[in-house]
Design a protein around this motif. Structure first.
Motif, PDB file in Angstrom:
ATOM      1  N   VAL A  94       0.840  -1.205   0.000  1.00 47.75           N
ATOM      2  CA  VAL A  94       0.000   0.000   0.000  1.00 47.75           C
ATOM      3  C   VAL A  94       0.868   1.245   0.000  1.00 47.75           C
ATOM      4  O   VAL A  94       0.625   2.196  -0.753  1.00 47.75           O
ATOM      5  N   ASP A  95       1.917   1.235   0.832  1.00 47.81           N
ATOM      6  CA  ASP A  95       2.820   2.387   0.894  1.00 47.81           C
ATOM      7  C   ASP A  95       3.489   2.641  -0.448  1.00 47.81           C
ATOM      8  O   ASP A  95       3.596   3.791  -0.889  1.00 47.81           O
ATOM      9  N   ASP A  96       3.952   1.574  -1.089  1.00 46.96           N
ATOM     10  CA  ASP A  96       4.623   1.718  -2.376  1.00 46.96           C
ATOM     11  C   ASP A  96       3.690   2.324  -3.408  1.00 46.96           C
ATOM     12  O   ASP A  96       4.073   3.217  -4.172  1.00 46.96           O
ATOM     13  N   ASN A  97       2.443   1.844  -3.443  1.00 44.05           N
ATOM     14  CA  ASN A  97       1.462   2.366  -4.385  1.00 44.05           C
ATOM     15  C   ASN A  97       1.156   3.837  -4.081  1.00 44.05           C
ATOM     16  O   ASN A  97       1.098   4.679  -4.988  1.00 44.05           O
ATOM     17  N   LEU A  98       0.972   4.146  -2.802  1.00 45.93           N
ATOM     18  CA  LEU A  98       0.697   5.530  -2.403  1.00 45.93           C
ATOM     19  C   LEU A  98       1.845   6.455  -2.792  1.00 45.93           C
ATOM     20  O   LEU A  98       1.621   7.563  -3.290  1.00 45.93           O
ATOM     21  N   ASN A  99       3.077   5.998  -2.564  1.00 41.86           N
ATOM     22  CA  ASN A  99       4.234   6.849  -2.871  1.00 41.86           C
ATOM     23  C   ASN A  99       4.318   7.159  -4.356  1.00 41.86           C
ATOM     24  O   ASN A  99       4.622   8.295  -4.750  1.00 41.86           O
ATOM     25  N   ARG A 100       4.067   6.159  -5.194  1.00 40.62           N
ATOM     26  CA  ARG A 100       4.102   6.403  -6.642  1.00 40.62           C
ATOM     27  C   ARG A 100       3.033   7.410  -7.048  1.00 40.62           C
ATOM     28  O   ARG A 100       3.286   8.303  -7.866  1.00 40.62           O
ATOM     29  N   ARG A 101       1.863   7.275  -6.481  1.00 42.58           N
ATOM     30  CA  ARG A 101       0.771   8.201  -6.811  1.00 42.58           C
ATOM     31  C   ARG A 101       1.083   9.614  -6.334  1.00 42.58           C
ATOM     32  O   ARG A 101       0.819  10.595  -7.035  1.00 42.58           O
TER      33      ARG A 101
END
Length: 460
Positions: A94-101
């Motif tokens: 979730v963190d990785d996806n949030l950071n990319r966004r």
């Protein structure tokens, strides 16, 4: 068929403006537009995605909101089943996806401060608000992958699928070719690189002497981040090439690095903020450009390789593995893969002008002369092409187009499997959609007893 499901949270500035119709002056005017089991979908969820699409250049079209709501309904069904099946996603995912966004949003907005101004909250607060939605979307993706993961089509099913098509409406394929390439990049000597290093050092000295880093980046940087003052947004170590990461994670906040080299050119950077294992930096990039001498050396090298291949002293496959500078093709013996479907055949009208011109006079098995071209990054390179096969224009048939037909048959089976899955869940799940959305045919499917359900559902 409409475009596939678009990410809920890829929001540009226009998204914030669009949401003003849902949230006004701090007064909530939201409403529930659909209920799926124990979950609700809000008008703001729909408006958020709609505003995002407007920001990306879509023309206003209220009917598109029906499609968005349909996709949100399918997401709820998938994520609810994921919970039943104990399908989880980790906090790290979730963190990785949030950071990319977040990185994308910062770039679209023109910097962290501007984005926070539009959001009227800190990025940290906004990320926490987004977290449940991201987790649900990732669970829906994983559930869908589970449903279709074991789908395969046999040769008999491919044949049956092809024979079921209207034979008078089969697609007509243009000439297709199977080609390979050997690429040589011009290499600069240490002396030739100095002019670019010195240029970067000159701009760094301007910053050290008091010039605003962001202004210097906007004026002189040759990176895509230049319009945003060189700012890249928060990122982890593995987001960058090793030389850049080493420098970014070594410095303290506010420090300006010395000039350093990566495969992209010469950089210097400034650390804006550290946050755990993430860092936000801005940088200036001066690209290395080939000199006349380096181009001449590259031409001599590729002509030498060409001579060895055409004289039979070295196979094309071996020459590519040993000498080609294109890492995407060298380990497949130089052969180019169709990026659209992964097949070795490429329609000739999809080739760039230089490659088409090089292979047009060739017979199968021949090699073009070397020519100056560009690689995927736009940098100048020398290459020569091998024409392995050429298929004349023809109507689709099993003998010549089995791989394409197999892919279409597989996708058809995936669509039917998903449609059946959603039909079964629809029957056993309470679904309510507000009346003003029931003018949309695709949403009526959820309330009527029909076998035609959501064949186009897709979660990227």
């Amino acid at each position: 068929m409409m475009k596939k499901y678009i990410s809920l949270l890829g929001i540009a500035i226009a998204t914030i403006i669009g949401l003003q119709s849902v949230y006004g002056q701090g007064r909530l005017v939201d409403r529930v537009v659909a209920t799926v089991g124990s979950s609700i979908i809000l008008q703001s969820d729909v408006e958020m995605q709609y505003a995002q699409n407007l920001a990306q250049g879509m023309k206003p079209d209220d009917d598109f909101k029906c499609y968005i709501l349909q996709q949100l309904v399918t997401q709820k069904l998938l994520s609810q089943q994921a919970a039943i099946d104990s399908i989880e996603v980790s906090e790290a995912e979730v963190d990785d996806n949030l950071n990319r966004r977040m990185q994308m949003m910062v770039r679209q907005a023109g910097g962290k401060e501007r984005l926070e101004e539009f959001l009227n909250r800190s990025l940290l607060q906004y990320k926490e608000e987004m977290r449940p939605n991201i987790a649900e979307q990732l669970k829906a993706q994983r559930m869908q992958q589970t449903i279709v993961s074991k789908i395969a089509v046999t040769p008999a099913e491919v044949k049956q699928y092809f024979e079921s098509l209207d034979q008078d409406s089969l697609p007509y394929f243009n000439t297709e070719v199977e080609i390979g390439e050997i690429v040589i990049k011009p290499e600069l000597t240490k002396e030739e690189k100095e002019q670019f290093r010195n240029k970067a050092e000159g701009y760094r000295q301007q910053v050290l002497n008091g010039s605003d880093f962001g202004t210097v980046a906007r004026l002189y940087s040759e990176d895509g981040s230049a319009p945003y003052g060189g700012e890249l947004g928060f990122a982890t170590r593995d987001s960058y090439v090793k030389e850049f990461s080493a420098m970014a994670f070594k410095l303290k906040e506010g420090e300006v690095s010395p000039v350093f080299e990566t495969q992209f050119g010469f950089h210097f950077l400034q650390v804006l903020q550290r946050r755990g294992e993430e860092v936000n930096v801005r940088h200036v990039l001066i690209k290395k450009k080939p000199t006349s001498a380096s181009l001449q050396r590259a031409k001599a090298k590729i002509d030498s390789i060409y001579d060895k291949v055409t004289d039979g002293k070295l196979t094309f496959h071996s020459a590519a593995v040993l000498h080609s500078d294109n890492n995407e093709t060298k380990f497949s013996g130089g052969m180019i893969t169709n990026q659209e479907d992964g097949s070795p055949l490429i329609q000739i009208d999809r080739l760039d002008k230089e490659t088409f011109t090089a292979i047009d006079p060739l017979k199968v098995g021949q090699y073009s002369k070397s020519f100056l071209s560009s690689d995927q990054t736009g940098e100048q390179v020398y290459k020569f092409i091998y024409l392995k096969s050429r298929i004349a224009p023809h109507k689709a048939n099993l003998e010549q187009d089995f791989a394409k037909i197999q892919e279409a048959a597989s996708q058809d089976k995936v669509n039917r499997t998903l449609s059946e899955w959603f039909e079964q869940r629809k029957v056993g799940t309470f679904i309510d959609i507000k009346e003003d959305f029931l003018t949309c045919d695709e949403l009526k499917l959820w309330l009527n007893n029909t076998d035609d359900v959501i064949a186009q559902t897709s979660f990227p």
